[in-house]
Enzyme design. Structure first.
Site, PDB file in Angstrom:
ATOM      1  N   LYS A 180       0.651  -0.863  -0.028  1.00  0.00           N
ATOM      2  CA  LYS A 180       0.273  -0.235   0.063  1.00  0.00           C
ATOM      3  C   LYS A 180       0.593   1.149  -0.005  1.00  0.00           C
ATOM      4  O   LYS A 180       2.451   0.991   0.546  1.00  0.00           O
ATOM      5  CB  LYS A 180      -0.824  -0.320   1.550  1.00  0.00           C
ATOM      6  CG  LYS A 180      -1.969  -0.895   1.824  1.00  0.00           C
ATOM      7  CD  LYS A 180      -2.877  -0.555   2.589  1.00  0.00           C
ATOM      8  CE  LYS A 180      -4.000  -1.418   2.844  1.00  0.00           C
ATOM      9  NZ  LYS A 180      -4.820  -1.842   1.488  1.00  0.00           N
ATOM     10  N   ARG A 217     -10.249 -11.547   1.934  1.00  0.00           N
ATOM     11  CA  ARG A 217     -10.924 -12.497   1.177  1.00  0.00           C
ATOM     12  C   ARG A 217     -10.573 -13.919   1.921  1.00  0.00           C
ATOM     13  O   ARG A 217     -10.369 -14.716   1.471  1.00  0.00           O
ATOM     14  CB  ARG A 217     -11.443 -12.376   0.256  1.00  0.00           C
ATOM     15  CG  ARG A 217     -10.220 -12.531  -0.910  1.00  0.00           C
ATOM     16  CD  ARG A 217     -10.482 -11.588  -1.884  1.00  0.00           C
ATOM     17  NE  ARG A 217     -10.908  -9.516  -2.075  1.00  0.00           N
ATOM     18  CZ  ARG A 217     -11.310  -9.024  -2.609  1.00  0.00           C
ATOM     19  NH1 ARG A 217     -11.658  -9.279  -3.428  1.00  0.00           N
ATOM     20  NH2 ARG A 217     -11.323  -8.078  -2.649  1.00  0.00           N
TER      21      ARG A 217
HETATM   22  N1  BES Z   1      -8.482  -3.782   4.591  1.00  0.00           N
HETATM   23  C1  BES Z   1      -8.462  -3.172   3.163  1.00  0.00           C
HETATM   24  C2  BES Z   1      -9.245  -2.642   2.570  1.00  0.00           C
HETATM   25  C3  BES Z   1      -9.590  -1.212   3.487  1.00  0.00           C
HETATM   26  C4  BES Z   1      -9.180  -0.256   3.100  1.00  0.00           C
HETATM   27  C5  BES Z   1      -9.966  -0.895   4.793  1.00  0.00           C
HETATM   28  C6  BES Z   1      -9.601   1.127   3.262  1.00  0.00           C
HETATM   29  C7  BES Z   1     -10.415  -0.045   4.947  1.00  0.00           C
HETATM   30  C8  BES Z   1      -9.900   1.438   4.682  1.00  0.00           C
HETATM   31  C9  BES Z   1      -8.247  -4.583   2.266  1.00  0.00           C
HETATM   32  O1  BES Z   1      -7.956  -5.604   2.494  1.00  0.00           O
HETATM   33  C10 BES Z   1      -7.505  -4.189   0.956  1.00  0.00           C
HETATM   34  O2  BES Z   1      -6.559  -4.091   0.816  1.00  0.00           O
HETATM   35  N2  BES Z   1      -8.562  -4.807  -0.445  1.00  0.00           N
HETATM   36  C11 BES Z   1      -8.575  -3.440  -1.307  1.00  0.00           C
HETATM   37  C12 BES Z   1      -9.216  -4.713  -2.409  1.00  0.00           C
HETATM   38  C13 BES Z   1      -8.143  -4.622  -4.167  1.00  0.00           C
HETATM   39  C14 BES Z   1      -6.610  -5.067  -3.787  1.00  0.00           C
HETATM   40  C15 BES Z   1      -8.958  -5.534  -5.055  1.00  0.00           C
HETATM   41  C16 BES Z   1      -9.175  -2.381  -1.639  1.00  0.00           C
HETATM   42  O3  BES Z   1      -9.529  -2.056  -1.194  1.00  0.00           O
HETATM   43  O4  BES Z   1      -8.212  -1.318  -2.209  1.00  0.00           O
HETATM   44 ZN    ZN Z   2      -5.592  -5.286   1.884  1.00  0.00          ZN
END
Ligand code: BES
Ligand code: ZN
Ligand code: ZN
Length: 449
Positions: A229, A303
């Site tokens: 990230k 997931r």
């Molecule tokens: N923990 C994150 C989702 C999240 C984003 C929670 C913002 C709280 C605030 C999750 O694990 C994630 O990173 N999801 C990705 C999925 C994508 C790679 C398909 C996302 O939402 O960008």
């Molecule tokens: Zn994530």
């Protein structure tokens, strides 16, 4: 009615606070007039929020003791419970790690004019639920260097011992033997070993079914892994276990309020880190269900841990599943920070949930689950891939989970937008909200048939 209202100085609009000193005829030194908005719209949910805001107002002024007077139609059990919940929720500050504390309200009394039966019980219920929600917030707010997966299990175990729940913690070896390849793949980049935390409530009646499974995402820190990230706001990813914390909070209340059906909580707890042993985009893992998953983005890790927890929940006999997860940024795009996204495979469970969340004033919005969305998860090399692209990202994520829930009635809550507040509100401190603890508790405690 005080003069200030007649003169127009105060309007009574919701959350408006007016602190009066030495009001003639009152024994208390100060009187707080808390605006409650339109009379027609004022019910227990509004009362909870207004009392939270009132407590925060008083606390900010170093006041230590307060009494709430509820009269007329506002002194039912429902109002008393909501008021006590509100007082406790408003009295929470994220300052566990500060040397100097801001000071909380130390004593809160509720005076009711009408003597309805069951008011003591209503007060006690409000205390139990308010404290359970604050427990979830406290756990969710723990820093990621301290709340490792093992530490989260220790918090769950301590709570279980205090409130009389059974607690079991599956370690890495045990999960390897069982074949939880999807969960273990996420954990392999971290020096912190993963755990699957189980908390069990069994009703005295010995009733076995229905058996409610509450599943909570417990990523104690989400760096994204190799699909790392950006740095900005990455600290917020300490809240990526808020779903797990909410499940723990709900179980603390369930242990005390004793619903008629068995409830088992399952919290897969892992840390998602990059590193020499971390899983790569392109890896294929075998889940507990036997389905293989191609990892195309290591940041879609929630997931992967939830699918194995869901399969395990079915294996141990859960007949209905509700999961809460900070699963996708896409749900924040869709619903902002106001509503939790609700996804379900079962109309009856959805109905129960809608009833529970509305009764508890936790805002939710149902998202679509058309079969066509699941096409996006087709993988060239495995049974499924772990991402479905940007369009409808929260829906394809939900479909991934649904593939593992199968025929078992299932409901998923994407709390990425609602698990924490970026800024304080009049009724709630900045940080974790404890959503959806109250709805979880309501669902279990009011389960009929
Ligand atoms: N923990 C994150 C989702 C999240 C984003 C929670 C913002 C709280 C605030 C999750 O694990 C994630 O990173 N999801 C990705 C999925 C994508 C790679 C398909 C996302 O939402 O960008
Ligand atoms: Zn994530
Ligand atoms: Zn995550």
């Amino acid at each position: 009615m005080p003069l200030a209202y007649e003169s127009g100085e105060i309007s009574g609009k919701s959350m408006e606070m007016t602190l009066l000193h030495r009001v003639a005829g009152f024994r208390a030194g100060r009187l707080l007039l808390a605006g409650a908005g339109k009379r027609e719209r004022f019910a227990a949910n509004e009362l909870r929020t207004v009392i939270s805001a009132a407590v925060r107002h008083l606390k900010g002024r170093k006041i230590k003791e307060a009494t709430l007077s509820l009269d007329g139609g506002y002194s039912t059990s429902e109002h008393v419970t909501a008021a006590v919940e509100g007082a406790i929720i408003g009295n929470f500050e994220p300052e566990a790690f500060k040397t100097e504390k801001s000071g909380l309200i130390e004593s809160f009394t509720v005076n009711v004019t009408a003597d309805n039966p069951g008011l003591d019980e209503a007060l006690e219920r409000g205390r139990i639920i308010g404290e359970a929600q604050n427990f979830a917030r406290e756990v969710a707010n723990e820093p990621p260097n301290q709340l490792t997966p093992i530490a989260m299990a220790a918090r769950a175990r301590a709570m279980a011992e205090q409130f009389g729940l059974a607690c079991e913690v599956l370690d890495q070896d045990h999960m390897k033997q069982l074949g939880m390849g999807a969960l273990l793949g996420v954990a392999q980049g971290s020096a912190e070993p993963p755990v699957l935390i189980l908390l069990r409530y069994t009703p005295e009646s010995g009733r076995k079914s229905p058996h409610l499974g509450l599943v909570g995402k417990g990523v104690t820190f989400d760096t994204g892994g190799i699909s790392i990230k950006p740095a900005a706001d990455m600290d917020k990813m300490k809240f990526d276990m808020a779903g797990g914390a909410a499940v723990m909070g709900a179980m603390q209340a369930i242990a005390q309020l004793k619903p008629p059906i068995p409830v088992t909580a399952l919290i897969p707890a892992v840390e998602n880190m990059p590193g020499g042993r971390a899983q790569r985009p392109g890896d294929i893992v075998k889940s507990l269900s036997g389905k293989t998953v191609e990892i195309l983005n290591t940041d879609a890790e929630g997931r992967l841990i939830l699918c194995d927890a869901i399969t395990y929940a079915k294996q141990i006999g859960c007949t209905h599943l509700v999961d809460a997860a900070t699963l996708t940024g896409a749900i924040v795009v869709a619903l902002g920070h106001l509503n939790t996204g609700v996804f379900s495979s079962d109309a009856a469970l959805l109905d129960r949930w809608t009833h529970a969340s509305q009764a508890q004033g936790e805002k939710m919005w149902q998202m679509p689950m058309d079969e066509e969305y699941k096409e996006a998860l087709k993988s060239v090399n495995a049974d499924l891939q772990n991402i479905g692209g940007r369009p409808g990202g929260s829906i394809t994520a939900a479909w991934f989970l649904r593939e593992f829930a199968g025929e078992t009635p299932w409901l998923h809550l994407d709390i990425a937008g609602t698990a924490s507040l970026d800024d304080a509100k009049p009724w709630m401190a900045k940080g974790p909200t404890g959503v959806p603890v109250r709805s979880f508790v309501h669902l279990a405690v009011n389960w009929k048939d």
